[in-house]
Scaffold this motif. Structure first.
Motif, PDB file in Angstrom:
ATOM      1  N   ALA A  93      28.481  -1.436 -24.853  1.00  9.09           N
ATOM      2  CA  ALA A  93      29.734  -1.438 -25.622  1.00  9.09           C
ATOM      3  C   ALA A  93      30.912  -1.678 -24.680  1.00  9.09           C
ATOM      4  CB  ALA A  93      29.897  -0.116 -26.371  1.00  9.09           C
ATOM      5  N   ARG A  94      30.807  -1.109 -23.490  1.00 11.51           N
ATOM      6  CA  ARG A  94      31.860  -1.293 -22.482  1.00 11.51           C
ATOM      7  C   ARG A  94      31.948  -2.771 -22.066  1.00 11.51           C
ATOM      8  NH1 ARG A  94      33.745   2.961 -19.256  1.00 11.51           N
ATOM      9  NH2 ARG A  94      34.708   2.315 -17.318  1.00 11.51           N
ATOM     10  N   ALA A  95      30.794  -3.370 -21.836  1.00 13.93           N
ATOM     11  CA  ALA A  95      30.780  -4.793 -21.453  1.00 13.93           C
ATOM     12  C   ALA A  95      31.363  -5.655 -22.571  1.00 13.93           C
ATOM     13  CB  ALA A  95      29.357  -5.219 -21.115  1.00 13.93           C
ATOM     14  N   ARG A  96      31.081  -5.284 -23.814  1.00 12.16           N
ATOM     15  CA  ARG A  96      31.630  -6.073 -24.932  1.00 12.16           C
ATOM     16  C   ARG A  96      33.152  -5.900 -25.033  1.00 12.16           C
ATOM     17  NH1 ARG A  96      27.118  -3.917 -27.629  1.00 12.16           N
ATOM     18  NH2 ARG A  96      28.473  -2.579 -28.883  1.00 12.16           N
ATOM     19  N   ALA A  97      33.631  -4.683 -24.786  1.00  8.44           N
ATOM     20  CA  ALA A  97      35.088  -4.465 -24.829  1.00  8.44           C
ATOM     21  C   ALA A  97      35.772  -5.302 -23.738  1.00  8.44           C
ATOM     22  CB  ALA A  97      35.409  -2.976 -24.645  1.00  8.44           C
ATOM     23  N   ILE A  98      35.146  -5.344 -22.568  1.00 12.00           N
ATOM     24  CA  ILE A  98      35.714  -6.144 -21.464  1.00 12.00           C
ATOM     25  C   ILE A  98      35.661  -7.628 -21.822  1.00 12.00           C
ATOM     26  CG2 ILE A  98      35.367  -6.790 -19.031  1.00 12.00           C
ATOM     27  CD1 ILE A  98      34.268  -3.837 -18.671  1.00 12.00           C
ATOM     28  N   THR A  99      34.610  -8.019 -22.505  1.00 11.45           N
ATOM     29  CA  THR A  99      34.514  -9.415 -22.964  1.00 11.45           C
ATOM     30  C   THR A  99      35.697  -9.770 -23.857  1.00 11.45           C
ATOM     31  OG1 THR A  99      32.116  -9.353 -22.848  1.00 11.45           O
ATOM     32  CG2 THR A  99      33.071 -11.051 -24.256  1.00 11.45           C
ATOM     33  N   TRP A 100      36.086  -8.836 -24.723  1.00  9.81           N
ATOM     34  CA  TRP A 100      37.224  -9.112 -25.606  1.00  9.81           C
ATOM     35  C   TRP A 100      38.533  -9.217 -24.833  1.00  9.81           C
ATOM     36  CZ3 TRP A 100      36.894 -11.600 -29.766  1.00  9.81           C
ATOM     37  CH2 TRP A 100      35.807 -11.440 -30.633  1.00  9.81           C
ATOM     38  N   MET A 101      38.619  -8.461 -23.734  1.00 10.01           N
ATOM     39  CA  MET A 101      39.824  -8.612 -22.892  1.00 10.01           C
ATOM     40  C   MET A 101      39.904 -10.028 -22.334  1.00 10.01           C
ATOM     41  SD  MET A 101      39.964  -5.167 -20.556  1.00 10.01           S
ATOM     42  CE  MET A 101      41.428  -5.775 -19.732  1.00 10.01           C
ATOM     43  N   PHE A 102      38.763 -10.487 -21.829  1.00 10.91           N
ATOM     44  CA  PHE A 102      38.732 -11.848 -21.275  1.00 10.91           C
ATOM     45  C   PHE A 102      38.984 -12.879 -22.371  1.00 10.91           C
ATOM     46  CE2 PHE A 102      36.810  -9.848 -17.615  1.00 10.91           C
ATOM     47  CZ  PHE A 102      37.168 -10.665 -16.553  1.00 10.91           C
ATOM     48  N   ALA A 103      38.402 -12.646 -23.531  1.00  9.69           N
ATOM     49  CA  ALA A 103      38.584 -13.603 -24.635  1.00  9.69           C
ATOM     50  C   ALA A 103      40.065 -13.701 -25.021  1.00  9.69           C
ATOM     51  CB  ALA A 103      37.754 -13.169 -25.842  1.00  9.69           C
ATOM     52  N   ALA A 104      40.721 -12.552 -25.049  1.00  8.19           N
ATOM     53  CA  ALA A 104      42.149 -12.556 -25.393  1.00  8.19           C
ATOM     54  C   ALA A 104      42.931 -13.407 -24.396  1.00  8.19           C
ATOM     55  CB  ALA A 104      42.681 -11.117 -25.406  1.00  8.19           C
ATOM     56  N   LEU A 105      42.651 -13.199 -23.110  1.00  4.11           N
ATOM     57  CA  LEU A 105      43.453 -13.858 -22.073  1.00  4.11           C
ATOM     58  C   LEU A 105      43.036 -15.303 -21.817  1.00  4.11           C
ATOM     59  CD1 LEU A 105      43.658 -10.880 -19.572  1.00  4.11           C
ATOM     60  CD2 LEU A 105      45.497 -11.789 -20.997  1.00  4.11           C
TER      61      LEU A 105
END
Ligand SMILES: N[C@@H](CCC(=O)N[C@@H](CS)C(=O)NCC(=O)O)C(=O)O
Length: 224
Positions: A93-105
């Motif tokens: 879940a942590r890796a997916r949350a970080i993925t969303w950070m990258f996706a946003a940026l």
């Protein structure tokens, strides 16, 4: 030790909270960490003392003791990793949350920035009118994809995370354009982000800084 971040001393947007110090303020408010803000001028960010903190002459910077960071992605990640509340404990879940950070940026913000550049810095070019529909179209394409993924969910992947904080921050840049209203679930998603007490505290703090100062003109040399 108290964290110190930089923000423009004069608001680029009249205190609407669109400058990127807002993401860092919001993150610090979410995790309950106190911080100081050092206002800097548009000129000062291009001069040597600031360039030692930020090689690209931008805000925000983040100082915590001996550590200096720039880039909001890195700063938000650093804070979220060290304090509870913005990244899940579960590894996947942590890796997916970080993925969303990258996706946003990396995926959602670029076409939005392109639109800002097209409007603010290229609006007077002879080819601007012809190009604008292409630029707007690219924003809508990304928003449609994001809208499908979000669906009826409250946040992108379970509980609110640093991924949502970054995505909402990026989408907020569209708020005044009306583009977001064509994607109602995303407009509601952004409104949920803005309704968070931590967001409101961060917003009010940046507004206080700018309350007495005039808005910076829209044709300066700064980039968005
Ligand atoms: N990728 C950087 C972008 C930072 C950025 O563009 N900051 C703007 C203010 S929101 C700035 O300082 N612009 C002045 C300039 O680029 O000259 C980040 O996320 O921190």
């Amino acid at each position: 030790m108290t964290v110190c971040i930089t923000a423009f001393e004069q608001s680029p947007d009249g205190g609407k909270g669109l400058a990127r110090d807002m993401r860092v303020r919001w993150t610090l408010e979410e995790v309950g960490q106190p911080y100081e803000v050092r206002p800097v001028s548009f000129r000062a960010v291009k001069e040597p003392p600031h360039l030692t903190l930020h090689p690209f002459g931008q805000i925000p910077t983040y100082q915590e003791g001996d550590l200096t960071l720039f880039e909001t992605g890195s700063i938000v990640f650093h804070i979220a990793e060290r304090h509870a509340g913005l990244l899940p404990d579960d590894t996947s879940a942590r890796a997916r949350a970080i993925t969303w950070m990258f996706a946003a940026l990396n995926t959602v913000e670029p076409p939005i920035l392109e639109l800002t550049t097209a409007k603010l810095l290229e609006g007077d070019k002879p080819w601007s009118r012809e190009r604008m529909p292409l630029v707007v179209g690219r924003v809508h394409n990304r928003l449609k994809q994001l809208s499908v993924r979000l669906g009826d969910a409250t946040w992108l992947d379970g509980a609110f995370s640093a991924g949502d904080l970054m995505m909402v921050s990026v989408l907020l840049r569209l708020k005044l354009s009306g583009i977001l209203d064509e994607h109602p679930n995303l407009a509601a998603y952004v409104a949920r982000g803005e309704a968070r007490p931590a967001y409101k505290r961060a917003f009010d703090a940046q507004l206080v800084l700018y309350a007495s100062k005039p808005e910076f003109g829209s044709h300066g040399t700064r980039s968005e």
